[in-house]
Write an enzyme that holds these catalytic residues in place. Structure first.
Site, PDB file in Angstrom:
ATOM      1  N   GLU A 142      -6.208  -7.580  -0.705  1.00  0.00           N
ATOM      2  CA  GLU A 142      -7.088  -7.765   1.067  1.00  0.00           C
ATOM      3  C   GLU A 142      -8.273  -7.774   0.206  1.00  0.00           C
ATOM      4  O   GLU A 142      -8.765  -6.674  -0.263  1.00  0.00           O
ATOM      5  CB  GLU A 142      -6.340  -6.682   1.528  1.00  0.00           C
ATOM      6  CG  GLU A 142      -4.958  -7.055   1.912  1.00  0.00           C
ATOM      7  CD  GLU A 142      -4.676  -6.052   3.111  1.00  0.00           C
ATOM      8  OE1 GLU A 142      -5.282  -4.850   3.381  1.00  0.00           O
ATOM      9  OE2 GLU A 142      -3.071  -5.335   3.692  1.00  0.00           O
TER      10      GLU A 142
ATOM     11  N   GLU B  91       0.321  -0.892  -0.093  1.00  0.00           N
ATOM     12  CA  GLU B  91      -0.040   0.177  -0.209  1.00  0.00           C
ATOM     13  C   GLU B  91       1.143   1.384  -0.091  1.00  0.00           C
ATOM     14  O   GLU B  91       0.449   2.266   0.806  1.00  0.00           O
ATOM     15  CB  GLU B  91      -1.053  -0.105   1.243  1.00  0.00           C
ATOM     16  CG  GLU B  91      -1.672  -1.440   0.747  1.00  0.00           C
ATOM     17  CD  GLU B  91      -3.359  -0.587   2.446  1.00  0.00           C
ATOM     18  OE1 GLU B  91      -2.984  -0.149   3.071  1.00  0.00           O
ATOM     19  OE2 GLU B  91      -4.126  -1.644   2.434  1.00  0.00           O
TER      20      GLU B  91
END
Length: 447
Positions: free
Chosen positions: A313, A209
């Site tokens: 995710e 991320e």
């Protein structure tokens, strides 16, 4: 568990996937996997008990501040106890038994090396990472390695170990931290390019991320290309994964041309912005089927997107009610109690559908007390996302287990009956089944 010269790669997770010593047909056979999050990097909402042990005045909000407050000796004792108990061999057996076939293992750079002023416990998590890989092998599970935290931090969020400013490719030490993270990849890639790991570590994540809404895009792209070269030069032959950086999938069309084996990773949740969290229960399922599904199809097509795309995710929670999810001591968007710092991150108006009677009581309650309609919704929402994400290369659920939050735990969701018993055998199909009007069925939108 030690590392022995002999190992068995003939194991098969289930009949839908090949044994480890046969190639996985990525892009045709869907990845169905799970993260073991909150283990090798401690996260407040996954294991809140560690953070409740401190007076709030001490400012313990992540693994970095927890380790600093404990001091090196107590931190090592406390954190290694967590490593030993939170994930065990039984974890991987249970993952296999749930019909899953891949495991994403997030870990911090301090598994390999620490730097000046780091409070992290150095190197201990490395031993547990290696154990986890061998446990995965025993049950036929392929592994996606995930360097979840890099020196300086790529996003400034607590799940990267330290909450605060971004210091990776940013700020006065940004270049140095970028170089350090490449050096860590050189060590990791050389080690995991050994023949022992070639059948099991089939995916290798570069950085989790990266917050490209705040970082300079060209710097992240350059670093990613450099990291790819480092990893390939050290002999790693599997898939190399980079994150979408919150830019949107369509922005990656044409990126990294000529770099074979690159895979785009996107993380999909409906609860971290006020527009999506305020969708009705039926609207959330429609969003999964009719927005995320087509987005995956477009991303997989190189005329409209990058190409190979995975959802690394996702979750089935329909609220952000879970304690500490938005940081230690911070409330929720759902109830309008998100008293975040700085003020521009605050949400003080309730964001459940309609904005009235918004309550975290049922989402945070015992799943035995869920209404039948709410239970049906949660399972259908999970299955809708599974279907949508298999329009790409597949998915890895976040996360396998938590101390107390059922809706963030695949394991607890299985017990509660709100996720399919086997990941490959599901009841709901976006293309074939009608989405019910849950409000008409009696499900209160504010929970």
């Amino acid at each position: 568990m030690g590392l022995f010269d002999e190992y068995d790669d003939s194991v098969q997770a289930n009949s839908n996937v090949p044994p480890l010593n046969q190639g996985f047909d990525y892009g045709k056979t869907p990845i169905r996997g799970v993260n073991v999050g909150g283990w090798l990097i401690i996260e407040p909402f996954i294991t809140p008990s560690y953070f409740k042990a401190f007076d709030s005045k001490l400012g313990v909000v992540d693994e970095y501040t927890m380790s600093a407050e404990l001091g090196p000796i107590s931190a090592k004792v406390t954190i290694e106890k967590h490593y030993k108990e939170f994930v065990t061999e039984d974890t991987f057996k249970e993952i296999r038994d749930a019909g899953l076939d891949h495991v994403r293992i997030p870990f911090g750079y301090w598994a390999v090396k620490t730097y000046d002023n780091d409070s992290y416990v150095p190197n201990v998590s490395w031993r547990y990472l290696l154990r986890a890989i061998e446990w995965a092998r025993k049950y036929g599970l392929r592994v996606k390695l995930d360097l979840h935290s890099v020196p300086g931090g790529a996003n400034g969020w607590n799940h990267s170990g330290r909450l605060g400013p971004i210091g990776w490719l940013n700020g006065p030490n940004g270049d140095e931290n970028g170089k350090s993270s490449l050096e860590i990849h050189a060590q990791l890639a050389e080690f995991f390019s050994q023949p022992r790991y070639q059948n099991i570590i089939t995916m290798y994540g570069l950085v989790n991320e990266p917050r490209m809404t705040e970082l300079k895009v060209d710097r992240v792209l350059k670093w990613t290309s450099d990291a790819y070269t480092v990893v390939r030069d050290k002999g790693y032959k599997g898939k190399i994964i980079f994150g979408d950086g919150f830019r949107g999938l369509s922005t990656w069309k044409g990126a990294f041309s000529g770099l074979d084996g690159m895979l785009l990773d996107v993380h999909q949740y409906v609860i971290f912005n006020t527009q999506q969290i305020s969708l009705t229960h039926s609207g959330k399922i429609e969003f999964a089927c009719n927005t995320w599904g087509p987005q995956m199809i477009a991303s997989m097509d190189k005329t409209t997107g990058f190409g190979p795309t995975i959802v690394g995710e996702w979750g089935q929670a329909d609220t952000d009610c879970t304690e500490y999810l938005n940081n230690v001591g911070v409330g929720s968007r759902w109830e309008g109690t998100m008293n975040a710092t700085p003020a521009n991150g605050q949400v003080l108006t309730p964001c459940c559908p309609g904005g009235k009677d918004c309550s975290c009581k049922m989402p945070n309650g015992d799943p035995k007390d869920y209404t039948a309609e709410y239970r049906r919704f949660l399972k259908m929402f999970a299955e809708a996302q599974m279907h949508a994400f298999e329009e790409g290369w597949g998915w890895l659920y976040w996360t396998w287990d938590t101390e107390s939050s059922t809706q963030w735990s695949y394991k607890k969701s299985l017990v509660a009956g709100i996720i399919p018993d086997k990941a490959y055998s599901r009841e709901f199909n976006c293309e074939l089944d009608k989405i019910p009007d849950f409000k008409a069925l009696g499900l209160t939108e504010g929970n």
